[in-house]
Each structure stands twice: as structure tokens, then as C-alpha cells.
Design a protein around this motif. Sequence first.
Motif, mmCIF file in Angstrom:
data_model
loop_
_atom_site.group_PDB
_atom_site.id
_atom_site.type_symbol
_atom_site.label_atom_id
_atom_site.label_comp_id
_atom_site.label_asym_id
_atom_site.label_seq_id
_atom_site.Cartn_x
_atom_site.Cartn_y
_atom_site.Cartn_z
ATOM 1 N N GLN A 12 30.923 53.837 -20.951
ATOM 2 C CA GLN A 12 30.509 53.785 -19.549
ATOM 3 C C GLN A 12 29.619 54.967 -19.194
ATOM 4 O OE1 GLN A 12 33.408 52.423 -16.505
ATOM 5 N NE2 GLN A 12 34.927 52.512 -18.154
ATOM 6 N N VAL A 13 29.975 56.156 -19.690
ATOM 7 C CA VAL A 13 29.149 57.342 -19.431
ATOM 8 C C VAL A 13 27.780 57.174 -20.082
ATOM 9 C CG1 VAL A 13 28.918 59.833 -19.799
ATOM 10 C CG2 VAL A 13 31.144 58.864 -19.179
ATOM 11 N N ALA A 14 27.767 56.673 -21.316
ATOM 12 C CA ALA A 14 26.492 56.440 -22.004
ATOM 13 C C ALA A 14 25.637 55.437 -21.237
ATOM 14 C CB ALA A 14 26.744 55.959 -23.431
ATOM 15 N N SER A 15 26.265 54.383 -20.718
ATOM 16 C CA SER A 15 25.535 53.371 -19.959
ATOM 17 C C SER A 15 24.954 53.956 -18.680
ATOM 18 C CB SER A 15 26.460 52.192 -19.636
ATOM 19 O OG SER A 15 25.789 51.220 -18.862
ATOM 20 N N LEU A 16 25.717 54.796 -17.986
ATOM 21 C CA LEU A 16 25.228 55.422 -16.755
ATOM 22 C C LEU A 16 24.059 56.356 -17.036
ATOM 23 C CD1 LEU A 16 28.633 56.187 -15.012
ATOM 24 C CD2 LEU A 16 26.906 54.558 -14.239
ATOM 25 N N LEU A 17 24.168 57.133 -18.106
ATOM 26 C CA LEU A 17 23.062 58.023 -18.478
ATOM 27 C C LEU A 17 21.818 57.211 -18.820
ATOM 28 C CD1 LEU A 17 24.930 60.643 -20.707
ATOM 29 C CD2 LEU A 17 24.033 60.996 -18.397
ATOM 30 N N ARG A 18 22.016 56.127 -19.569
ATOM 31 C CA ARG A 18 20.881 55.277 -19.960
ATOM 32 C C ARG A 18 20.211 54.671 -18.724
ATOM 33 N NH1 ARG A 18 23.399 52.603 -23.073
ATOM 34 N NH2 ARG A 18 22.845 53.500 -25.071
ATOM 35 N N GLN A 19 21.026 54.215 -17.781
ATOM 36 C CA GLN A 19 20.475 53.631 -16.556
ATOM 37 C C GLN A 19 19.618 54.646 -15.804
ATOM 38 O OE1 GLN A 19 23.386 51.581 -14.038
ATOM 39 N NE2 GLN A 19 24.612 51.158 -15.854
ATOM 40 N N ARG A 20 20.081 55.881 -15.719
ATOM 41 C CA ARG A 20 19.341 56.902 -14.978
ATOM 42 C C ARG A 20 18.036 57.260 -15.678
ATOM 43 N NH1 ARG A 20 23.182 61.573 -12.669
ATOM 44 N NH2 ARG A 20 21.157 62.090 -11.751
ATOM 45 N N ILE A 21 18.047 57.209 -16.998
ATOM 46 C CA ILE A 21 16.811 57.461 -17.745
ATOM 47 C C ILE A 21 15.822 56.332 -17.513
ATOM 48 C CG2 ILE A 21 15.810 57.675 -20.061
ATOM 49 C CD1 ILE A 21 18.452 59.059 -20.883
ATOM 50 N N ARG A 84 13.379 50.390 -30.881
ATOM 51 C CA ARG A 84 13.968 49.108 -30.529
ATOM 52 C C ARG A 84 14.235 48.276 -31.782
ATOM 53 N NH1 ARG A 84 10.856 46.374 -25.897
ATOM 54 N NH2 ARG A 84 11.520 48.327 -24.958
ATOM 55 N N LEU A 85 13.326 48.344 -32.740
ATOM 56 C CA LEU A 85 13.512 47.615 -33.988
ATOM 57 C C LEU A 85 14.722 48.152 -34.741
ATOM 58 C CD1 LEU A 85 12.293 45.430 -35.838
ATOM 59 C CD2 LEU A 85 11.000 47.239 -36.975
ATOM 60 N N PRO A 136 21.707 44.332 -16.133
ATOM 61 C CA PRO A 136 22.052 44.029 -17.528
ATOM 62 C C PRO A 136 23.312 44.735 -18.011
ATOM 63 C CG PRO A 136 19.695 44.377 -17.327
ATOM 64 C CD PRO A 136 20.291 44.758 -16.008
ATOM 65 N N ALA A 137 23.483 46.005 -17.651
ATOM 66 C CA ALA A 137 24.650 46.750 -18.121
ATOM 67 C C ALA A 137 25.943 46.152 -17.563
ATOM 68 C CB ALA A 137 24.535 48.220 -17.722
ATOM 69 N N VAL A 138 25.918 45.747 -16.301
ATOM 70 C CA VAL A 138 27.109 45.151 -15.681
ATOM 71 C C VAL A 138 27.408 43.802 -16.314
ATOM 72 C CG1 VAL A 138 28.110 44.307 -13.521
ATOM 73 C CG2 VAL A 138 26.708 46.388 -13.529
ATOM 74 N N PHE A 139 26.351 43.011 -16.566
ATOM 75 C CA PHE A 139 26.545 41.707 -17.195
ATOM 76 C C PHE A 139 27.143 41.851 -18.599
ATOM 77 C CE2 PHE A 139 24.756 38.542 -20.180
ATOM 78 C CZ PHE A 139 25.468 37.441 -19.744
ATOM 79 N N VAL A 140 26.606 42.775 -19.394
ATOM 80 C CA VAL A 140 27.108 42.973 -20.758
ATOM 81 C C VAL A 140 28.557 43.428 -20.722
ATOM 82 C CG1 VAL A 140 26.870 44.386 -22.846
ATOM 83 C CG2 VAL A 140 24.845 43.351 -21.797
ATOM 84 N N THR A 175 22.798 45.554 -23.984
ATOM 85 C CA THR A 175 22.196 45.895 -22.689
ATOM 86 C C THR A 175 20.683 46.011 -22.819
ATOM 87 O OG1 THR A 175 24.206 47.066 -21.996
ATOM 88 C CG2 THR A 175 22.171 47.578 -20.813
ATOM 89 N N ASP A 176 20.244 46.640 -23.894
ATOM 90 C CA ASP A 176 18.804 46.773 -24.131
ATOM 91 C C ASP A 176 18.164 45.403 -24.361
ATOM 92 O OD1 ASP A 176 16.462 48.560 -24.688
ATOM 93 O OD2 ASP A 176 16.550 47.543 -26.612
ATOM 94 N N LEU A 177 18.842 44.540 -25.122
ATOM 95 C CA LEU A 177 18.302 43.206 -25.390
ATOM 96 C C LEU A 177 18.193 42.384 -24.105
ATOM 97 C CD1 LEU A 177 20.164 42.217 -28.681
ATOM 98 C CD2 LEU A 177 17.717 42.617 -28.424
ATOM 99 N N VAL A 178 19.251 42.393 -23.304
ATOM 100 C CA VAL A 178 19.236 41.629 -22.065
ATOM 101 C C VAL A 178 18.144 42.147 -21.127
ATOM 102 C CG1 VAL A 178 20.559 41.031 -19.989
ATOM 103 C CG2 VAL A 178 21.664 40.982 -22.227
ATOM 104 N N ARG A 179 17.943 43.459 -21.145
ATOM 105 C CA ARG A 179 16.955 44.056 -20.251
ATOM 106 C C ARG A 179 15.519 43.736 -20.680
ATOM 107 N NH1 ARG A 179 19.019 48.844 -19.875
ATOM 108 N NH2 ARG A 179 19.810 48.632 -17.744
ATOM 109 N N HIS A 180 15.266 43.660 -21.993
ATOM 110 C CA HIS A 180 13.887 43.591 -22.467
ATOM 111 C C HIS A 180 13.493 42.256 -23.094
ATOM 112 C CE1 HIS A 180 13.205 47.807 -21.632
ATOM 113 N NE2 HIS A 180 14.299 48.128 -22.298
#
Length: 226
Positions: A12-21, A84-85, A136-140, A175-180
Motif C-alpha cells: 500500500q505504501v509503495a502504491s501511494l508513493l507510485r501514485q504521487r510520482i 516497462r518491458l 487503477p491501483a484501487v481496482f487492482v 497497476t502499471d498494466l491497467v494504467r497504460h
Amino acid sequence: MTELRRGPVVPQVASLLRQRIHRGDWRPGDRLPNEVQLAAEFGVGRSSVREAVRLLAQDGLLDVRHGSGTFVAAGTAGTSDVRRLVRRARVLEVYEVRRALEVEAARLAAQRVRPEDIERLRADLRKRQDERGGDPAVFVDADLAFHRAVVELSGNALLLSLFTAAEPVLRQILTDLVRHETQLPDSSAAHADLLDALERGDPDAAVAATVANLDPVLRGLGSALA
């Protein structure tokens, strides 16, 4: 202070940091607040922040400079595509393991599920469906919560341990896949079929629904890497 949901803290912390970035709160080259500040903001221990930062550094989003701090990694569009790859390659391996353990978990869960478990699964699935098309993060998180519940119902502690080990990587990369990615298949019908099979206590149908859920994404990841 940011309020976290119940469940593993580090993802969850990693996801929050990623979202802010991704949101641009911190730009490439910016230094993040220190561990003490982030721990206070998220209401977690410093070790959880440290582990979340390590995960994002592995994905190339953060640059940890000992003695200086943690910075948002700078990179061109080309290096972003390479990262990403690499993440796709990691999730492909995890998906192969995930498929094996979730197929067996679904088979066992169909034999051991109770009526009250079905109600919980139905609520989890409803939440997953409600979050489709949203953040995306919430959905995943909602999607993985449903799958984790099925693995828990298998009654097999080792399968649950394996899923728990894979879950942080799955959460990050899905999360990255759903987002992009715009061509991800919609597996809503397969999820509904899995719930129906579990409710009927049909192991074969539960296995078939799990395969129908995971195999299209697995094939898509393989094609992307090829």
C-alpha cells in the motif's frame, strides 16, 4: 496522515508513493521526504517505508543515494519503455506461478467452500466490478482481494504463502498494466463464472473459470515480450 486499508502495509505504501510520482507531486530529480516524515504521513513504521522505497527503486522509479537521500529517477521515454518491458517480464514469470497455484486453489476451494464464504466472495466481486474504470491501483487491490479470498478458501497454507509472496509484484505491475495498456481483456465474465462454480461446489468448473481468467493475460504478456 494518510489512512491505509486493512492488509499488507508495504504494497500500500509503495502504491501511494507510485501514485504521487505519476501524479507529478515529485518530479524527476526531486528528493523525497525522509523516512521519518513518510512514516509519519502514512502512519507506518520506518521499515515499511524503507521496503516500499526499495521496491520502487527496483522498478527504476526511485534512485536511492546513500548519504544524500531518495530521489525520483530521471529518465527518457526510451528508458521508461525499457523499464516497462522488464516489468512485463517479471509479471510473466509471476503469472506462470500464479496460474499454477490459483488453479489448484480454485479446485480445493470448490470442495471446501461454505455458504457464508460465498457471501463474502460475492461482496468482494461486487467491489471489484464497482472499481472497474476507476483508479487503477484501487481496482487492482479489489481484484487481488477477490483472488486472495479464493486462495484462502482452499485451506492450503502453502498455496496462500506462495500467493502472498507473489502479491506485491502482481500489485505493482498489474497497476502499471491497467494504467497504460488499452488492450487488456475484460475478465469479468470469468470471475462471475468462478464464483458460480464455487457456489455449486464444482471443482472442474472452478478450474476452467480460473484458466479462462488468467490465460488471456498470460498470452498477451507473452506476445508483448515476443
